[in-house]
Design a protein around this motif. Sequence first.
Motif, PDB file in Angstrom:
ATOM      1  N   LEU A   1       0.868  -1.170   0.000  1.00 36.06           N
ATOM      2  CA  LEU A   1       0.000   0.000   0.000  1.00 36.06           C
ATOM      3  C   LEU A   1       0.906   1.222   0.000  1.00 36.06           C
ATOM      4  O   LEU A   1       1.757   1.366   0.892  1.00 36.06           O
ATOM      5  N   LEU A   2       0.718   2.096  -0.982  1.00 37.44           N
ATOM      6  CA  LEU A   2       1.652   3.193  -1.219  1.00 37.44           C
ATOM      7  C   LEU A   2       0.923   4.525  -1.323  1.00 37.44           C
ATOM      8  O   LEU A   2       0.009   4.677  -2.139  1.00 37.44           O
ATOM      9  N   ILE A   3       1.317   5.482  -0.491  1.00 36.18           N
ATOM     10  CA  ILE A   3       0.851   6.863  -0.594  1.00 36.18           C
ATOM     11  C   ILE A   3       1.990   7.682  -1.192  1.00 36.18           C
ATOM     12  O   ILE A   3       3.107   7.660  -0.678  1.00 36.18           O
ATOM     13  N   SER A   4       1.711   8.393  -2.263  1.00 39.75           N
ATOM     14  CA  SER A   4       2.746   9.213  -2.885  1.00 39.75           C
ATOM     15  C   SER A   4       2.106  10.292  -3.750  1.00 39.75           C
ATOM     16  O   SER A   4       1.112  10.040  -4.426  1.00 39.75           O
ATOM     17  N   HIS A   5       2.707  11.483  -3.730  1.00 38.75           N
ATOM     18  CA  HIS A   5       2.272  12.548  -4.627  1.00 38.75           C
ATOM     19  C   HIS A   5       3.068  12.540  -5.929  1.00 38.75           C
ATOM     20  O   HIS A   5       2.828  13.369  -6.808  1.00 38.75           O
ATOM     21  N   ASP A   6       4.002  11.609  -6.044  1.00 40.87           N
ATOM     22  CA  ASP A   6       4.822  11.475  -7.244  1.00 40.87           C
ATOM     23  C   ASP A   6       4.080  10.575  -8.233  1.00 40.87           C
ATOM     24  O   ASP A   6       4.107   9.349  -8.112  1.00 40.87           O
ATOM     25  N   ARG A   7       3.413  11.164  -9.207  1.00 37.36           N
ATOM     26  CA  ARG A   7       2.575  10.398 -10.120  1.00 37.36           C
ATOM     27  C   ARG A   7       3.387   9.442 -10.976  1.00 37.36           C
ATOM     28  O   ARG A   7       2.945   8.326 -11.263  1.00 37.36           O
ATOM     29  N   GLU A   8       4.570   9.869 -11.419  1.00 35.74           N
ATOM     30  CA  GLU A   8       5.411   8.983 -12.221  1.00 35.74           C
ATOM     31  C   GLU A   8       5.841   7.770 -11.408  1.00 35.74           C
ATOM     32  O   GLU A   8       5.895   6.654 -11.930  1.00 35.74           O
ATOM     33  N   PHE A   9       6.136   7.977 -10.135  1.00 33.55           N
ATOM     34  CA  PHE A   9       6.522   6.882  -9.252  1.00 33.55           C
ATOM     35  C   PHE A   9       5.358   5.910  -9.071  1.00 33.55           C
ATOM     36  O   PHE A   9       5.533   4.685  -9.157  1.00 33.55           O
ATOM     37  N   LEU A  10       4.152   6.439  -8.837  1.00 36.77           N
ATOM     38  CA  LEU A  10       2.969   5.589  -8.713  1.00 36.77           C
ATOM     39  C   LEU A  10       2.738   4.780  -9.989  1.00 36.77           C
ATOM     40  O   LEU A  10       2.461   3.582  -9.943  1.00 36.77           O
ATOM     41  N   ASP A  11       2.839   5.448 -11.139  1.00 30.57           N
ATOM     42  CA  ASP A  11       2.616   4.761 -12.409  1.00 30.57           C
ATOM     43  C   ASP A  11       3.588   3.601 -12.592  1.00 30.57           C
ATOM     44  O   ASP A  11       3.234   2.554 -13.141  1.00 30.57           O
ATOM     45  N   ALA A  12       4.822   3.765 -12.128  1.00 30.10           N
ATOM     46  CA  ALA A  12       5.843   2.744 -12.321  1.00 30.10           C
ATOM     47  C   ALA A  12       5.679   1.560 -11.378  1.00 30.10           C
ATOM     48  O   ALA A  12       6.126   0.456 -11.683  1.00 30.10           O
ATOM     49  N   VAL A  13       5.014   1.773 -10.239  1.00 23.23           N
ATOM     50  CA  VAL A  13       5.018   0.749  -9.193  1.00 23.23           C
ATOM     51  C   VAL A  13       3.685   0.034  -9.027  1.00 23.23           C
ATOM     52  O   VAL A  13       3.637  -1.193  -8.902  1.00 23.23           O
ATOM     53  N   VAL A  14       2.557   0.771  -9.025  1.00 21.06           N
ATOM     54  CA  VAL A  14       1.289   0.163  -8.611  1.00 21.06           C
ATOM     55  C   VAL A  14       0.472  -0.347  -9.796  1.00 21.06           C
ATOM     56  O   VAL A  14       0.651   0.095 -10.930  1.00 21.06           O
ATOM     57  N   GLY A  15      -0.436  -1.267  -9.479  1.00 19.15           N
ATOM     58  CA  GLY A  15      -1.337  -1.810 -10.487  1.00 19.15           C
ATOM     59  C   GLY A  15      -2.790  -1.560 -10.178  1.00 19.15           C
ATOM     60  O   GLY A  15      -3.677  -1.906 -10.971  1.00 19.15           O
ATOM     61  N   GLN A  16      -3.073  -0.967  -8.999  1.00 17.03           N
ATOM     62  CA  GLN A  16      -4.423  -0.578  -8.603  1.00 17.03           C
ATOM     63  C   GLN A  16      -4.345   0.731  -7.822  1.00 17.03           C
ATOM     64  O   GLN A  16      -3.316   1.054  -7.237  1.00 17.03           O
ATOM     65  N   ILE A  17      -5.456   1.444  -7.800  1.00 14.00           N
ATOM     66  CA  ILE A  17      -5.560   2.672  -7.020  1.00 14.00           C
ATOM     67  C   ILE A  17      -6.770   2.553  -6.099  1.00 14.00           C
ATOM     68  O   ILE A  17      -7.881   2.266  -6.550  1.00 14.00           O
ATOM     69  N   ALA A  18      -6.540   2.765  -4.801  1.00 14.08           N
ATOM     70  CA  ALA A  18      -7.628   2.852  -3.828  1.00 14.08           C
ATOM     71  C   ALA A  18      -7.875   4.337  -3.560  1.00 14.08           C
ATOM     72  O   ALA A  18      -7.057   4.989  -2.917  1.00 14.08           O
ATOM     73  N   HIS A  19      -8.979   4.844  -4.101  1.00 14.76           N
ATOM     74  CA  HIS A  19      -9.263   6.277  -4.009  1.00 14.76           C
ATOM     75  C   HIS A  19     -10.244   6.533  -2.878  1.00 14.76           C
ATOM     76  O   HIS A  19     -11.314   5.917  -2.798  1.00 14.76           O
ATOM     77  N   ILE A  20      -9.872   7.475  -2.006  1.00 16.13           N
ATOM     78  CA  ILE A  20     -10.711   7.834  -0.864  1.00 16.13           C
ATOM     79  C   ILE A  20     -11.428   9.138  -1.173  1.00 16.13           C
ATOM     80  O   ILE A  20     -10.794  10.148  -1.496  1.00 16.13           O
ATOM     81  N   GLU A  21     -12.752   9.113  -1.075  1.00 13.32           N
ATOM     82  CA  GLU A  21     -13.544  10.310  -1.350  1.00 13.32           C
ATOM     83  C   GLU A  21     -14.893  10.200  -0.653  1.00 13.32           C
ATOM     84  O   GLU A  21     -15.550   9.158  -0.719  1.00 13.32           O
ATOM     85  N   ARG A  22     -15.268  11.240   0.047  1.00 15.82           N
ATOM     86  CA  ARG A  22     -16.570  11.309   0.719  1.00 15.82           C
ATOM     87  C   ARG A  22     -16.790  10.123   1.658  1.00 15.82           C
ATOM     88  O   ARG A  22     -17.897   9.559   1.715  1.00 15.82           O
ATOM     89  N   GLY A  23     -15.748   9.733   2.360  1.00 13.44           N
ATOM     90  CA  GLY A  23     -15.878   8.675   3.353  1.00 13.44           C
ATOM     91  C   GLY A  23     -15.877   7.265   2.805  1.00 13.44           C
ATOM     92  O   GLY A  23     -16.001   6.308   3.567  1.00 13.44           O
ATOM     93  N   ARG A  24     -15.740   7.092   1.492  1.00 12.78           N
ATOM     94  CA  ARG A  24     -15.738   5.760   0.880  1.00 12.78           C
ATOM     95  C   ARG A  24     -14.391   5.486   0.213  1.00 12.78           C
ATOM     96  O   ARG A  24     -13.650   6.405  -0.126  1.00 12.78           O
ATOM     97  N   ILE A  25     -14.087   4.193   0.013  1.00  9.16           N
ATOM     98  CA  ILE A  25     -12.856   3.781  -0.657  1.00  9.16           C
ATOM     99  C   ILE A  25     -13.242   2.966  -1.885  1.00  9.16           C
ATOM    100  O   ILE A  25     -13.918   1.940  -1.775  1.00  9.16           O
ATOM    101  N   GLN A  26     -12.813   3.418  -3.058  1.00  8.60           N
ATOM    102  CA  GLN A  26     -13.130   2.744  -4.310  1.00  8.60           C
ATOM    103  C   GLN A  26     -11.828   2.240  -4.933  1.00  8.60           C
ATOM    104  O   GLN A  26     -10.875   2.999  -5.082  1.00  8.60           O
ATOM    105  N   LEU A  27     -11.795   0.962  -5.295  1.00  9.08           N
ATOM    106  CA  LEU A  27     -10.602   0.365  -5.894  1.00  9.08           C
ATOM    107  C   LEU A  27     -10.727   0.376  -7.413  1.00  9.08           C
ATOM    108  O   LEU A  27     -11.714  -0.108  -7.973  1.00  9.08           O
ATOM    109  N   TYR A  28      -9.714   0.942  -8.083  1.00  5.04           N
ATOM    110  CA  TYR A  28      -9.664   1.020  -9.547  1.00  5.04           C
ATOM    111  C   TYR A  28      -8.507   0.176 -10.056  1.00  5.04           C
ATOM    112  O   TYR A  28      -7.423   0.171  -9.473  1.00  5.04           O
ATOM    113  N   GLY A  29      -8.712  -0.494 -11.174  1.00  2.00           N
ATOM    114  CA  GLY A  29      -7.637  -1.242 -11.812  1.00  2.00           C
ATOM    115  C   GLY A  29      -6.742  -0.315 -12.618  1.00  2.00           C
ATOM    116  O   GLY A  29      -7.191   0.700 -13.144  1.00  2.00           O
TER     117      GLY A  29
END
Length: 298
Positions: free
Chosen positions: A244-272
């Motif tokens: 699980l990775l928190i980062s503001h470096d978008r290029e770093f995220l793109d290189a490492v992760v394969g899913q995004i867990a987005h937090i908004e309005r109290g909910r967590i949505q997982l994107y591929g």
Amino acid sequence: LQTAQAARRFLNGFSFLRLGRGRAQPYPPRVGFLPARLLLNCLPMLQFNNLSLRRGARLLFEQASLQIHPGQKVGVSGANGTGKSSLFALILGELHADDGDLRYPRDWVIAHVAQETPADERAAIEYVLDGGAELRAVERRLAQAEIENDGERQAVLHGRFDAIDGYTAKSRAGQLLHGLGFSTHDEARPVSEFSGGWRMRLNLARALMCRSDLLLLDEPTNHLDLDAVIWLEGCLKAYPGMLLLISHDREFLDAVVGQIAHIERGRIQLYGGNYSAFERVRAEQLSQQQAAYAKQQR
């Protein structure tokens, strides 16, 4: 019957927590006949079920649910203050949810980067090696078995030491330090001699040294130069556990992760997909919502 017994073995290895009234308590499962749907839920995973968390008057999570499986590398995104770091604190047991369940296998080892570094006289490489808790535990037991001249116990412990790659541990610790910008000379320097930024690198190396099932990283590229960031990308790509990775470096995220867990309005949505893929999907969703709203206003 065999199916139920197998499921019972799965469940006995899980940490079931009932998170209510600010406390976390063991929740031992009782298994009788289990349908296939429940058997799927018995597989090892990190699972949030209807999780709610309030910090003071602010509600961060409301009935949030999420499932992440071993081997997945997930970027955690959301606006500042939405609860990204609080999510990590929940997993580490530093915070307790107001309601809902947090579940993960009881025997999982969770690694994270400590925010403080003791200013002690340990050599840098010894400090990093201390991140391998099982390694150090086996070393202590081996030393005790040698004192007691217990040959049988020594043989068993040497087998375990080999299984956890104990004989190459110092070499691996050196590689971690080198990858993060330390010189060979730095390995023997006391931790107290390093500045705050370099101590954070030591903490990162220590977390990477741990043979973990789940690795939590919050802005790990802070204090790193470009060479160290590129090295860390490769290191995390090769990491076999759940990340699980928190980062503001978008290029770093793109290189490492394969899913995004987005937090908004109290909910967590997982994107591929990586962060760029998430942004495209998110932009399309927002466009559709705006179009639907405009249509309603006609």
